[in-house]
Design a protein around this motif. Structure first.
Motif, PDB file in Angstrom:
ATOM      1  N   LYS A 129       4.044  11.127   0.600  1.00 14.00           N
ATOM      2  CA  LYS A 129       2.871  11.461  -0.205  1.00 14.00           C
ATOM      3  C   LYS A 129       3.104  11.160  -1.692  1.00 14.00           C
ATOM      4  O   LYS A 129       2.165  10.816  -2.404  1.00 14.00           O
ATOM      5  N   ASP A 133       1.739   7.021  -0.043  1.00 16.75           N
ATOM      6  CA  ASP A 133       0.313   7.244   0.212  1.00 16.75           C
ATOM      7  C   ASP A 133      -0.086   8.663  -0.175  1.00 16.75           C
ATOM      8  O   ASP A 133      -0.126   9.560   0.664  1.00 16.75           O
ATOM      9  N   LEU A 136      -2.727  10.607   1.927  1.00 17.40           N
ATOM     10  CA  LEU A 136      -2.474  11.017   3.305  1.00 17.40           C
ATOM     11  C   LEU A 136      -2.733  12.499   3.489  1.00 17.40           C
ATOM     12  O   LEU A 136      -2.370  13.325   2.653  1.00 17.40           O
ATOM     13  N   GLY A 149      -5.358   8.882   6.295  1.00 18.69           N
ATOM     14  CA  GLY A 149      -5.736   8.700   4.902  1.00 18.69           C
ATOM     15  C   GLY A 149      -6.936   7.785   4.843  1.00 18.69           C
ATOM     16  O   GLY A 149      -7.187   7.010   5.776  1.00 18.69           O
ATOM     17  N   SER A 154      -5.177   3.790   1.597  1.00 17.78           N
ATOM     18  CA  SER A 154      -3.993   3.615   2.438  1.00 17.78           C
ATOM     19  C   SER A 154      -3.614   2.159   2.647  1.00 17.78           C
ATOM     20  O   SER A 154      -2.429   1.832   2.777  1.00 17.78           O
TER      21      SER A 154
END
Length: 368
Positions: A129, A133, A136, A149, A154
């Motif tokens: 995270k 991403d 997410l 996500g 993403s």
């Protein structure tokens, strides 16, 4: 243990393997998945591939081109798609489509995996995270775990238009941008940056997800790739965190099942419509015929409607960092510090990232 299994990749419109087509990994060919909701053409590339179909190329020219060579990317899931108007009208109308918040891409499972998560998994999720991403979301500890996500943030590259098909680059080649003047104007009107990392960061904002609408009748192309899952060795390698995933694959002990599965899903968060399912399935080598076809007992795996996720995945929840009780020797703080040191040295656009900031860190601060 990995040498006892062979990987097969398939794509289809549902979770049921019976509805799927085999994906020719590393070949330039595209697999068409078509439903009432969407037409999708998908391709998968895997570095050092050893799976089915037999005699598949071990690698794709895709990995010799930038940014994939420098990134040492290990796999790619690329697809182009055209959303369809559910009202089946001839023209959808300007702005009609799937919102940037609703079109999701990620993983889900139809049974609990919390008892089989690798040591330090909660720290791995923090790293993902923080660096990979930030958009997410999900609950890997639920009875029906999921991690999704928005595709808008993403996917590594997004192209408005069908993108190009280039055999020298491995087939479908998706660069950030647009195919023509109309598509370029569309992106500019939405406000999406032309740089992929800037667009991923921009896409984390709620207003951006409202402004971007995946329009019915318009074609888009996306590419999702990274260097963190090594399908040739079945290992997860994040900065500061690495683990062999064979014994954790699909949350089951490998002796309990004849096949094991990881799935990527493109879906609608609000309607729960599923547009595309890509299955990475491991089979015992003894269950695969010489010609690469599956023996009956293996072919029956994942062909039941019982593998449709239960309604509980509809609940959106934040990832809950639970204590890694099974791993008293795992030093999570040391792993995070190693990740920080690694990420602080990564250069993006000729400029080093500020220490403690991920490549796609949210504009208003760090990811906790």
């Amino acid at each position: 243990m990995a040498d006892k299994y062979v990987l097969r990749v398939t794509a289809g419109p549902t979770y049921d393997l019976a509805t799927h087509k085999e994906v020719p990994v590393n070949a330039p060919d595209l697999v068409r998945v078509s439903t009432d909701h969407m037409d999708v053409d998908v391709t998968v590339r895997i570095r050092n591939y050893k799976g089915l179909p037999r005699n598949s190329p071990a690698v794709s020219p895709y990995f010799t081109h930038e940014p994939h060579a420098a990134n040492n990317d290990q796999y790619s899931i690329a697809f182009r798609f055209t959303p369809k108007d559910p009202a089946k009208t001839k023209t959808a109308g300007a702005g009609a489509g799937i919102s940037g918040a609703d079109l999701q891409f990620g993983n889900d499972f139809d049974h609990p995996i919390r008892d089989r998560l690798p040591p330090g998994f909660s720290y791995a999720m923090k790293i993902v995270k923080w660096w990979i991403d930030p958009g997410l979301d999900g609950d890997p500890y639920a009875d029906n775990p999921y991690l999704f996500g928005p595709a808008l943030s993403s996917c590594n590259t997004i192209h408005v238009g069908p993108a190009v098909f280039d055999d020298e680059k491995g087939g479908l080649w998706v660069e950030e941008g647009a195919s023509d003047a109309d598509a370029k104007g569309w992106r500019q009107d939405v406000g999406a940056p032309s740089d992929p990392k800037a667009r991923m960061k921009w896409a984390l904002q709620e207003q951006s997800k409202e402004d971007w609408v995946w329009e019915y009748g318009r074609t888009y192309a996306v590419d999702f790739f990274n260097a963190y899952i090594d399908f040739s060795e079945f290992a997860l390698r994040l900065p500061g965190y690495a683990v062999p995933i064979m014994k954790y694959w699909d949350g089951q002990g490998l002796r309990k099942k004849r096949s094991h599965q990881l799935r990527y899903v493109l879906r609608n968060r609000t309607t729960k419509d599923v547009y595309l399912v890509i299955l990475f399935t491991l089979y015992l080598k003894e269950d695969v015929n010489e010609d690469g076809t599956l023996k009956p007992e293996a072919a029956r795996a994942y062909t039941s409607e019982a593998h449709t996720p239960a309604a509980s995945i509809e609940r959106e929840a934040a990832i809950t960092p639970e204590e890694d009780a099974k791993a008293p020797d795992f030093d999570g703080e040391a792993a995070m510090e190693e990740a920080r040191k690694h990420l602080a040295e990564v250069e993006l656009g000729g400029k080093k990232e500020e220490e403690g900031k991920g490549a796609a860190a949210v504009a208003d601060g760090d990811i906790d």
